[in-house]
Design a protein around this motif. Structure first.
Motif, PDB file in Angstrom:
ATOM      1  N   TYR A   1       0.811  -1.210   0.000  1.00  0.00           N
ATOM      2  CA  TYR A   1       0.000   0.000   0.000  1.00  0.00           C
ATOM      3  C   TYR A   1       0.849   1.266   0.000  1.00  0.00           C
ATOM      4  CZ  TYR A   1      -4.366  -2.462   0.850  1.00  0.00           C
ATOM      5  OH  TYR A   1      -5.460  -3.257   0.720  1.00  0.00           O
ATOM      6  N   ALA A   2       0.422   2.227  -0.802  1.00  0.00           N
ATOM      7  CA  ALA A   2       0.905   3.588  -0.617  1.00  0.00           C
ATOM      8  C   ALA A   2       0.227   4.143   0.631  1.00  0.00           C
ATOM      9  CB  ALA A   2       0.568   4.458  -1.819  1.00  0.00           C
ATOM     10  N   MET A   3       0.939   4.979   1.364  1.00  0.00           N
ATOM     11  CA  MET A   3       0.400   5.564   2.591  1.00  0.00           C
ATOM     12  C   MET A   3       0.488   7.081   2.507  1.00  0.00           C
ATOM     13  SD  MET A   3      -0.425   2.885   4.341  1.00  0.00           S
ATOM     14  CE  MET A   3      -0.815   3.667   5.924  1.00  0.00           C
ATOM     15  N   GLY A   4      -0.340   7.740   3.269  1.00  0.00           N
ATOM     16  CA  GLY A   4      -0.273   9.187   3.206  1.00  0.00           C
ATOM     17  C   GLY A   4      -1.040   9.869   4.317  1.00  0.00           C
ATOM     18  N   TRP A   5      -0.891  11.159   4.322  1.00  0.00           N
ATOM     19  CA  TRP A   5      -1.567  12.014   5.292  1.00  0.00           C
ATOM     20  C   TRP A   5      -2.292  13.133   4.547  1.00  0.00           C
ATOM     21  CZ3 TRP A   5      -1.612  10.991  10.495  1.00  0.00           C
ATOM     22  CH2 TRP A   5      -0.682  10.058  10.957  1.00  0.00           C
ATOM     23  N   TYR A   6      -3.526  13.346   4.946  1.00  0.00           N
ATOM     24  CA  TYR A   6      -4.304  14.491   4.503  1.00  0.00           C
ATOM     25  C   TYR A   6      -4.649  15.292   5.752  1.00  0.00           C
ATOM     26  CZ  TYR A   6      -5.210  13.135  -0.370  1.00  0.00           C
ATOM     27  OH  TYR A   6      -5.093  12.854  -1.703  1.00  0.00           O
ATOM     28  N   ARG A   7      -5.113  16.510   5.542  1.00  0.00           N
ATOM     29  CA  ARG A   7      -5.608  17.298   6.658  1.00  0.00           C
ATOM     30  C   ARG A   7      -6.851  18.077   6.228  1.00  0.00           C
ATOM     31  NH1 ARG A   7      -0.585  21.643   7.230  1.00  0.00           N
ATOM     32  NH2 ARG A   7      -1.029  22.864   5.332  1.00  0.00           N
ATOM     33  N   GLN A   8      -7.647  18.423   7.216  1.00  0.00           N
ATOM     34  CA  GLN A   8      -8.888  19.129   6.912  1.00  0.00           C
ATOM     35  C   GLN A   8      -9.215  20.116   8.015  1.00  0.00           C
ATOM     36  OE1 GLN A   8     -12.332  16.600   6.253  1.00  0.00           O
ATOM     37  NE2 GLN A   8     -13.236  18.144   4.914  1.00  0.00           N
ATOM     38  N   VAL A   9      -9.597  21.301   7.578  1.00  0.00           N
ATOM     39  CA  VAL A   9     -10.081  22.356   8.464  1.00  0.00           C
ATOM     40  C   VAL A   9     -11.586  22.453   8.266  1.00  0.00           C
ATOM     41  CG1 VAL A   9      -9.969  24.817   8.968  1.00  0.00           C
ATOM     42  CG2 VAL A   9      -7.892  23.587   8.311  1.00  0.00           C
ATOM     43  N   PRO A  10     -12.348  22.648   9.329  1.00  0.00           N
ATOM     44  CA  PRO A  10     -13.804  22.754   9.168  1.00  0.00           C
ATOM     45  C   PRO A  10     -14.194  23.763   8.107  1.00  0.00           C
ATOM     46  CG  PRO A  10     -13.248  22.646  11.485  1.00  0.00           C
ATOM     47  CD  PRO A  10     -11.941  22.733  10.739  1.00  0.00           C
ATOM     48  N   GLY A  11     -15.077  23.335   7.217  1.00  0.00           N
ATOM     49  CA  GLY A  11     -15.553  24.222   6.167  1.00  0.00           C
ATOM     50  C   GLY A  11     -14.699  24.226   4.918  1.00  0.00           C
ATOM     51  N   LYS A  12     -13.595  23.478   4.945  1.00  0.00           N
ATOM     52  CA  LYS A  12     -12.706  23.420   3.785  1.00  0.00           C
ATOM     53  C   LYS A  12     -12.541  21.982   3.324  1.00  0.00           C
ATOM     54  CE  LYS A  12     -10.023  27.603   4.697  1.00  0.00           C
ATOM     55  NZ  LYS A  12      -8.650  28.173   4.783  1.00  0.00           N
ATOM     56  N   GLN A  13     -12.083  21.832   2.091  1.00  0.00           N
ATOM     57  CA  GLN A  13     -11.847  20.501   1.552  1.00  0.00           C
ATOM     58  C   GLN A  13     -10.626  19.869   2.206  1.00  0.00           C
ATOM     59  OE1 GLN A  13     -11.585  20.888  -2.756  1.00  0.00           O
ATOM     60  NE2 GLN A  13     -13.636  20.044  -2.939  1.00  0.00           N
ATOM     61  N   ARG A  14     -10.664  18.544   2.259  1.00  0.00           N
ATOM     62  CA  ARG A  14      -9.499  17.812   2.742  1.00  0.00           C
ATOM     63  C   ARG A  14      -8.358  18.015   1.753  1.00  0.00           C
ATOM     64  NH1 ARG A  14     -10.636  11.831   4.985  1.00  0.00           N
ATOM     65  NH2 ARG A  14     -12.174  13.096   6.107  1.00  0.00           N
ATOM     66  N   GLU A  15      -7.153  18.279   2.248  1.00  0.00           N
ATOM     67  CA  GLU A  15      -6.025  18.541   1.354  1.00  0.00           C
ATOM     68  C   GLU A  15      -4.881  17.575   1.637  1.00  0.00           C
ATOM     69  OE1 GLU A  15      -4.052  22.278   1.745  1.00  0.00           O
ATOM     70  OE2 GLU A  15      -3.849  22.143   3.922  1.00  0.00           O
ATOM     71  N   LEU A  16      -4.181  17.249   0.581  1.00  0.00           N
ATOM     72  CA  LEU A  16      -3.027  16.362   0.686  1.00  0.00           C
ATOM     73  C   LEU A  16      -1.914  17.031   1.476  1.00  0.00           C
ATOM     74  CD1 LEU A  16      -1.353  13.859  -0.318  1.00  0.00           C
ATOM     75  CD2 LEU A  16      -0.631  15.332  -2.205  1.00  0.00           C
ATOM     76  N   VAL A  17      -1.291  16.286   2.364  1.00  0.00           N
ATOM     77  CA  VAL A  17      -0.118  16.777   3.077  1.00  0.00           C
ATOM     78  C   VAL A  17       1.134  16.088   2.549  1.00  0.00           C
ATOM     79  CG1 VAL A  17       1.023  16.963   5.327  1.00  0.00           C
ATOM     80  CG2 VAL A  17      -1.468  17.250   5.158  1.00  0.00           C
ATOM     81  N   ALA A  18       1.129  14.760   2.575  1.00  0.00           N
ATOM     82  CA  ALA A  18       2.304  14.013   2.147  1.00  0.00           C
ATOM     83  C   ALA A  18       1.903  12.581   1.826  1.00  0.00           C
ATOM     84  CB  ALA A  18       3.378  14.013   3.235  1.00  0.00           C
ATOM     85  N   THR A  19       2.613  11.979   0.894  1.00  0.00           N
ATOM     86  CA  THR A  19       2.386  10.584   0.549  1.00  0.00           C
ATOM     87  C   THR A  19       3.723   9.863   0.432  1.00  0.00           C
ATOM     88  OG1 THR A  19       2.418  11.009  -1.820  1.00  0.00           O
ATOM     89  CG2 THR A  19       0.272  11.089  -0.728  1.00  0.00           C
ATOM     90  N   ILE A  20       3.671   8.561   0.601  1.00  0.00           N
ATOM     91  CA  ILE A  20       4.845   7.719   0.404  1.00  0.00           C
ATOM     92  C   ILE A  20       4.377   6.444  -0.277  1.00  0.00           C
ATOM     93  CG2 ILE A  20       4.681   6.768   2.762  1.00  0.00           C
ATOM     94  CD1 ILE A  20       7.819   6.673   2.700  1.00  0.00           C
ATOM     95  N   THR A  21       5.020   6.090  -1.384  1.00  0.00           N
ATOM     96  CA  THR A  21       4.608   4.912  -2.139  1.00  0.00           C
ATOM     97  C   THR A  21       5.101   3.633  -1.469  1.00  0.00           C
ATOM     98  OG1 THR A  21       6.586   4.839  -3.511  1.00  0.00           O
ATOM     99  CG2 THR A  21       4.769   6.262  -4.254  1.00  0.00           C
ATOM    100  N   ASP A  22       4.660   2.499  -2.005  1.00  0.00           N
ATOM    101  CA  ASP A  22       5.154   1.227  -1.481  1.00  0.00           C
ATOM    102  C   ASP A  22       6.656   1.096  -1.690  1.00  0.00           C
ATOM    103  OD1 ASP A  22       3.975  -0.919  -4.226  1.00  0.00           O
ATOM    104  OD2 ASP A  22       4.870   1.077  -4.212  1.00  0.00           O
ATOM    105  N   GLY A  23       7.169   1.792  -2.672  1.00  0.00           N
ATOM    106  CA  GLY A  23       8.606   1.767  -2.935  1.00  0.00           C
ATOM    107  C   GLY A  23       9.403   2.805  -2.165  1.00  0.00           C
ATOM    108  N   GLY A  24       8.694   3.678  -1.428  1.00  0.00           N
ATOM    109  CA  GLY A  24       9.385   4.662  -0.598  1.00  0.00           C
ATOM    110  C   GLY A  24       9.520   6.047  -1.202  1.00  0.00           C
TER     111      GLY A  24
END
Length: 115
Positions: free
Chosen positions: A32-55
């Motif tokens: 699995y690729a893994m990652g982090w998103y973040r969200q502020v109330p009233g706003k869309q969830r946004e990408l923070v960082a991702t890491i693939t299965d290969g790193g």
């Protein structure tokens, strides 16, 4: 049963650091690729960082140079080291696991950045 569980959130002062962790179970983590998103109330969830299965990693421009994502396939965990935190980083942070066919999300952990 698949579980994705975040930990490590909490109040931090501007300029401070925090490390978020995410533990995944019930999946073949290394596939699995893994990652982090973040969200502020009233706003869309946004990408923070991702890491693939290969790193390979990818970051939002707003966090480049301050945040670092890493994974430990032996422990089925992914971490997000956050340095030089700003009030604008305040959000609920969500961990996710992504494969070709399915995504799994955690429940989120709150990170308020305030003095």
């Amino acid at each position: 049963q698949v579980q994705v569980v975040e930990s490590g959130g909490g109040l931090v002062q501007p300029g401070g650091s925090l490390r978020l962790s995410c533990a995944a179970s019930g999946i073949i983590f290394s596939f699995y690729a893994m990652g982090w998103y973040r969200q502020v109330p009233g706003k869309q969830r946004e990408l923070v960082a991702t890491i693939t299965d290969g790193g390979s990693t990818n970051y939002a421009d707003s966090v480049k140079g301050r945040f670092t994502i890493s994974r430990d396939n032996a422990k089925n965990t992914v971490s997000l080291q956050m340095n030089s935190l700003k009030p604008g980083d305040t959000a609920v942070y969500y961990c996710y696991a992504k494969s070709t066919y399915v995504d799994y999300w955690g429940q989120g952990t709150q990170v308020p950045v305030s003095s």
